[in-house]
Write an enzyme that holds these catalytic residues in place. Structure first.
Site, PDB file in Angstrom:
ATOM      1  N   GLY A 214       4.586   0.906   5.628  1.00  0.00           N
ATOM      2  CA  GLY A 214       5.934   0.404   5.832  1.00  0.00           C
ATOM      3  C   GLY A 214       6.907   1.331   6.528  1.00  0.00           C
ATOM      4  O   GLY A 214       8.026   0.939   6.839  1.00  0.00           O
ATOM      5  N   ASP A 215       6.488   2.580   6.796  1.00  0.00           N
ATOM      6  CA  ASP A 215       7.411   3.528   7.429  1.00  0.00           C
ATOM      7  C   ASP A 215       6.634   4.572   8.228  1.00  0.00           C
ATOM      8  O   ASP A 215       6.887   5.768   8.116  1.00  0.00           O
ATOM      9  CB  ASP A 215       8.265   4.211   6.347  1.00  0.00           C
ATOM     10  N   PHE A 216       5.694   4.087   9.037  1.00  0.00           N
ATOM     11  CA  PHE A 216       4.841   4.983   9.824  1.00  0.00           C
ATOM     12  C   PHE A 216       5.646   5.468  11.031  1.00  0.00           C
ATOM     13  O   PHE A 216       5.425   5.054  12.161  1.00  0.00           O
ATOM     14  CB  PHE A 216       3.578   4.232  10.243  1.00  0.00           C
TER      15      PHE A 216
END
Length: 356
Positions: A214-216
């Site tokens: 979700g936050d790469f």
């Protein structure tokens, strides 16, 4: 975040005391690391070893099952050979400790974890060559594949309904539109949300489900030099936004953040897409929605950063990192339009794959 006082603000002496009492380690060096709404520190210990001390904000600290899932996910990825951090046990053998501390606005409870320290520099600090972008797309796909196979009694906590950072929650941004009153960005954001409702929502039933990191993003991927004068990925950080979503969400998030670090942002999509499809080829519905989902992530990032700065003006420099270039890139993509951008991405991905 429910209030501006949820972010921890531990003093140096409080950090030293926690390291000694909870982890039986004596710090020889402590330095602050960037963070959105937690506190992160690099810690070197007199006893040897380097670590990351992570102190969760008081709101997220209430959800111990979610943090337990994040610890488990990191361990699973590590076991599969991916370079994820892992949580280290406290003196009593737990992987986290709930500490009641006064950071200047009364006693609150904060979950504290000690994570392995991964060597490398953030991908934001090195040239984003087509090969490194390809490897980034490939790593993101492999990561979500492994996460989707996880089995755990608390798996259900990842179904984070109305989680504002999920790409399933884009329409919720309408509640924040007052932050853009009179801003030239307002027209583009409203247009993207409209496109999301008319093109993404009807197609969603054909997306393949998975668990998203979700936050790469450009600060959560570490790299080290490789033997061919390029770089390889050496670390995946920060599982705080993990949620049940869709494979196409992770790809859109990866493309969006890599664009913010590239001199020619539109050229990013092709190699990242080629790397992703070497693991997980997209289906028709996913291809159809990629453009709008990338733009949607820009909208989330730009609007929610402005909201966070109101709560935490002292952290404005870090919170607005993406905004500096993001506004320009969003406008560029929006003005070029779906057809033109997709043509660049998909043709470039096909050429890149042929050379492999």
């Amino acid at each position: 975040m429910s209030s501006k006082h949820t972010k921890p603000n531990f003093s140096h002496s409080q950090l030293v005391e926690i390291m000694k009492r909870v982890f039986r380690l004596t710090p020889s060096e402590i330095r602050s690391l960037p963070s959105y709404d937690d506190q992160n520190f690099y810690v070197a210990a007199i006893e040897g070893g380097e670590y990351v001390l992570k102190i969760m904000n008081s709101e997220d600290s209430k959800n111990t099952a979610l943090i337990e899932m994040q610890n488990y996910a990191m361990t699973v990825l590590h076991r599969h050979g991916l370079p994820a951090q892992t949580a280290l046990p406290t003196a009593s053998g737990q992987l986290m400790s709930l500490e009641e501390v006064d950071c200047g606005y009364g006693c609150q409870k904060y979950l504290v974890r000690l994570l392995t320290y991964l060597p490398g520099t953030t991908i934001s600090k090195v040239p984003l060559t087509p090969q490194l972008l390809y490897e980034t797309g490939k790593m993101a796909a492999r990561m979500d594949q492994i996460l989707q196979e996880m089995e755990h009694p608390h798996l259900g906590v990842l179904q984070r309904k109305n989680f504002i950072w999920s790409l399933s929650s884009v329409p919720l941004l309408e509640a924040y539109m007052n932050l853009l009153d009179g801003d030239p960005l307002e027209e583009a954001v409203k247009s993207v949300i409209r496109q999301y409702k008319t093109s993404v929502v009807p197609n969603r039933s054909n997306f393949r489900k998975c668990i998203n990191h979700g936050d790469f993003n450009d600060l959560n991927v570490l790299v080290q030099p490789d033997e061919s004068d390029g770089h390889r990925i050496s670390g995946i950080l920060d599982f705080g936004d993990m949620n049940t979503g869709y494979y196409i969400h992770e790809l859109a998030i990866t493309i969006m953040y890599m664009m913010t670090e590239h001199p020619k942002p539109i050229e990013v999509g092709g190699p990242v897409l080629a790397g992703w499809e070497s693991v997980l080829p997209l289906n028709k519905a996913e291809k159809e929605c990629l453009y709008v989902l990338v733009l949607s992530r820009f909208c989330q990032s730009l609007i929610l950063a402005r909201h966070a700065v109101i709560l935490h003006p002292e952290n404005a420099e870090y919170l607005m990192i993406t905004s500096r270039t993001g506004v320009h890139i969003l406008h560029q993509l929006w003005e070029l339009g779906k057809e033109q951008v997709e043509k660049v991405w998909f043709q470039s991905a096909a050429r890149f794959s042929e050379r492999k």
